[in-house]
Design a protein around this motif. Structure first.
Motif, short mmCIF file in Angstrom:
data_model
loop_
_atom_site.label_atom_id
_atom_site.label_comp_id
_atom_site.label_asym_id
_atom_site.label_seq_id
_atom_site.Cartn_x
_atom_site.Cartn_y
_atom_site.Cartn_z
N GLY A 80 0.79 -1.50 0.09
CA GLY A 80 -0.16 -0.34 0.45
C GLY A 80 0.91 1.19 -0.34
O GLY A 80 0.60 2.50 -0.99
N ARG A 81 2.05 0.79 0.47
CA ARG A 81 2.92 2.54 0.81
C ARG A 81 2.93 2.88 -0.46
O ARG A 81 3.58 4.02 -0.67
CB ARG A 81 4.14 2.47 2.39
N GLY A 82 3.77 1.65 -1.29
CA GLY A 82 4.17 2.10 -2.25
C GLY A 82 6.09 2.12 -2.71
O GLY A 82 6.96 2.57 -3.29
N VAL A 83 6.76 1.76 -1.06
CA VAL A 83 7.85 2.25 -0.49
C VAL A 83 8.33 0.55 0.16
O VAL A 83 7.56 0.81 0.67
CB VAL A 83 7.71 3.14 0.33
N PRO A 84 9.20 0.20 0.12
CA PRO A 84 10.06 -0.85 0.41
C PRO A 84 9.94 -0.80 2.20
O PRO A 84 9.69 -0.12 2.46
CB PRO A 84 11.67 -1.12 -0.17
N ALA A 85 9.09 -2.25 2.26
CA ALA A 85 9.13 -2.36 3.95
C ALA A 85 10.18 -1.78 4.57
O ALA A 85 10.73 -1.57 5.86
CB ALA A 85 8.72 -3.56 4.62
N GLU A 86 11.09 -2.71 4.22
CA GLU A 86 12.95 -2.36 4.80
C GLU A 86 13.33 -1.00 5.00
O GLU A 86 14.04 -0.71 5.92
CB GLU A 86 13.22 -2.78 3.97
N GLU A 87 12.40 -0.40 4.17
CA GLU A 87 13.20 1.33 3.86
C GLU A 87 12.23 1.50 4.74
O GLU A 87 12.52 2.68 6.01
CB GLU A 87 13.11 2.16 2.76
N VAL A 88 10.64 1.52 5.03
CA VAL A 88 9.58 1.95 6.25
C VAL A 88 10.24 2.10 7.99
O VAL A 88 10.42 2.41 8.46
CB VAL A 88 8.59 1.68 5.32
N TYR A 89 11.00 0.50 7.79
CA TYR A 89 11.09 0.03 9.29
C TYR A 89 12.28 0.91 9.93
O TYR A 89 12.53 0.63 10.69
CB TYR A 89 10.32 -1.28 9.16
N ARG A 90 12.70 1.13 9.67
CA ARG A 90 13.83 2.23 9.29
C ARG A 90 13.50 3.52 9.89
O ARG A 90 14.97 4.44 10.62
CB ARG A 90 15.33 2.28 8.52
N ARG A 91 12.73 4.19 9.78
CA ARG A 91 11.98 5.44 9.86
C ARG A 91 11.75 5.45 11.38
O ARG A 91 12.01 6.56 11.88
CB ARG A 91 10.23 5.26 9.49
N PRO A 92 11.34 4.46 12.57
CA PRO A 92 11.66 4.40 13.80
C PRO A 92 12.56 4.96 13.85
O PRO A 92 12.51 5.57 14.98
CB PRO A 92 11.02 3.19 14.54
N ALA A 93 14.19 4.06 13.77
CA ALA A 93 14.88 4.92 14.10
C ALA A 93 15.69 6.56 13.79
O ALA A 93 16.25 7.42 14.56
CB ALA A 93 16.28 3.64 13.62
N THR A 94 15.20 7.11 12.33
CA THR A 94 15.31 8.15 12.23
C THR A 94 14.57 9.35 12.75
O THR A 94 15.43 9.91 13.54
CB THR A 94 14.74 8.72 10.93
N THR A 95 13.84 9.04 13.88
CA THR A 95 12.84 9.10 14.68
C THR A 95 13.71 9.08 15.73
O THR A 95 13.75 10.75 15.88
CB THR A 95 11.64 8.94 15.34
N MET A 96 14.18 8.70 15.83
CA MET A 96 15.26 8.92 17.44
C MET A 96 16.09 9.54 17.59
O MET A 96 16.86 10.11 18.27
CB MET A 96 15.17 7.43 17.91
N TYR A 97 17.31 9.06 15.92
CA TYR A 97 18.24 10.25 16.21
C TYR A 97 17.86 11.42 15.56
O TYR A 97 19.01 12.43 16.26
CB TYR A 97 18.78 9.27 14.71
N SER A 98 16.71 11.86 15.28
CA SER A 98 16.61 13.38 15.22
C SER A 98 16.07 13.43 16.94
O SER A 98 16.30 14.97 16.87
CB SER A 98 14.84 13.57 14.20
N ALA A 99 15.95 13.16 17.09
CA ALA A 99 15.44 13.93 18.34
C ALA A 99 16.17 14.05 19.69
O ALA A 99 16.68 14.61 20.42
CB ALA A 99 14.39 12.75 19.94
N LEU A 100 17.53 13.01 18.81
CA LEU A 100 18.46 13.26 19.63
C LEU A 100 19.87 14.49 19.60
O LEU A 100 20.04 15.06 20.45
CB LEU A 100 19.51 11.62 19.55
N ALA A 101 19.60 14.74 18.46
CA ALA A 101 19.89 15.53 17.45
C ALA A 101 19.22 16.62 17.94
O ALA A 101 20.36 17.80 17.91
CB ALA A 101 20.20 15.45 16.30
N ASP A 102 18.66 16.73 18.49
CA ASP A 102 17.45 18.34 18.96
C ASP A 102 17.90 18.25 20.70
O ASP A 102 17.33 19.21 21.62
CB ASP A 102 16.04 18.02 19.00
#
Length: 269
Positions: A80-102
């Protein structure tokens, strides 16, 4: 015969099992370095896709009572997303790293990553449900449907949506985290009519107007300017409608989420 309630319960069980297991995995990743995230993705993606397939099969089974014969297409219900699931499920890490950067504390950053992971899973389960529902309804020649609320407490956007007739060709989740179910129109209902439950629609808007002084009939703007990752979504997802009594109608509460401050809420009251 599969009832709407038993169907809802079965879907909820699949979703909840995934949420519990993924949260446990995320919480125990350790250092949250690249190798840990690789392990997360390798474990979560197959389980999410298995959950999507389960929910699609439950949905097809439910609609077989009205003649559905679509079957289940794995690529369709998991894509449904049109994006590989392996890419989608790296996003929680991106969210965490962004929070740490802040400069947020590690515990809070990990929590934000967990929230992102839960949101992704919930949305993927919902997309699988509605994509299969669309195929099933179309295979049965059903061109319109109704959204079914799944509990006593639902966001105002979903409550308002449940009062409307929708076309099968327009079937999709209406906001991130939406868990509305889908069903055929009530027996004898004219599919050309737009409003299914005018009493609930008017009660909901009247209650919002009473609390806030105004109600947007488009069910979007309450002055919050609400977005998720810079994408505007309806402010009405912050209003929870509780149908406590058929005589009194709905009551309202605010969802306790980070993007709605106390000052914003008080400014609207």
């Amino acid at each position: 015969m599969v009832t709407q309630r038993s169907y809802q319960q079965a879907v909820e069980q699949v979703r909840n099992r995934l949420l519990v297991a993924s949260n446990r995995l995320w919480s125990n990743l350790g250092s949250y370095r690249d190798s840990d995230i690789d392990r997360l993705v390798a474990l979560v993606v197959p389980h999410v896709q298995a959950g999507q397939i389960q929910i699609a099969n439950l949905t097809e089974a439910y609609f077989q009572a009205v003649g559905a014969r679509a079957g289940m297409d794995v690529r369709y219900v998991t894509g449904g997303r049109g994006v590989p699931a392996e890419e989608v499920y790296r996003r929680p890490a991106t969210t965490m790293y962004s929070a740490l950067a802040d400069d947020k504390p590690m515990a809070l950053a990990v929590e934000e990553g967990a929230t992102r992971l839960a949101s992704l899973i919930s949305t993927d389960m919902q997309m699988a449900k509605v994509r299969q529902a669309q195929r099933s309804l179309e295979s049965a020649g059903i061109t319109a449907f109704v959204r079914v609320l799944t509990g006593n407490e639902n966001c105002a956007l979903c409550v308002i949506a449940s009062t409307q007739r929708y076309l099968t060709s327009e079937l999709s989740p209406i906001h991130p985290g939406c868990d509305c179910s889908v069903d055929r129109l009530p027996a004898g209902f004219d599919p050309e009519r737009q409003i299914i439950n005018s009493d609930l629609l008017e009660l909901t808007h009247a209650t919002i107007e009473q609390k806030l002084g105004a109600s947007d009939r488009g069910a979007r703007d309450l002055g919050l300017g609400k977005t998720i990752r810079d994408t505007p979504i309806s402010d009405y997802t912050d209003l929870i409608v509780t149908r406590t009594h058929g005589e009194y109608g709905p009551t309202l509460a605010w969802r306790d989420e980070q993007f709605t401050s106390k000052a914003q809420i008080e400014a609207l009251q």
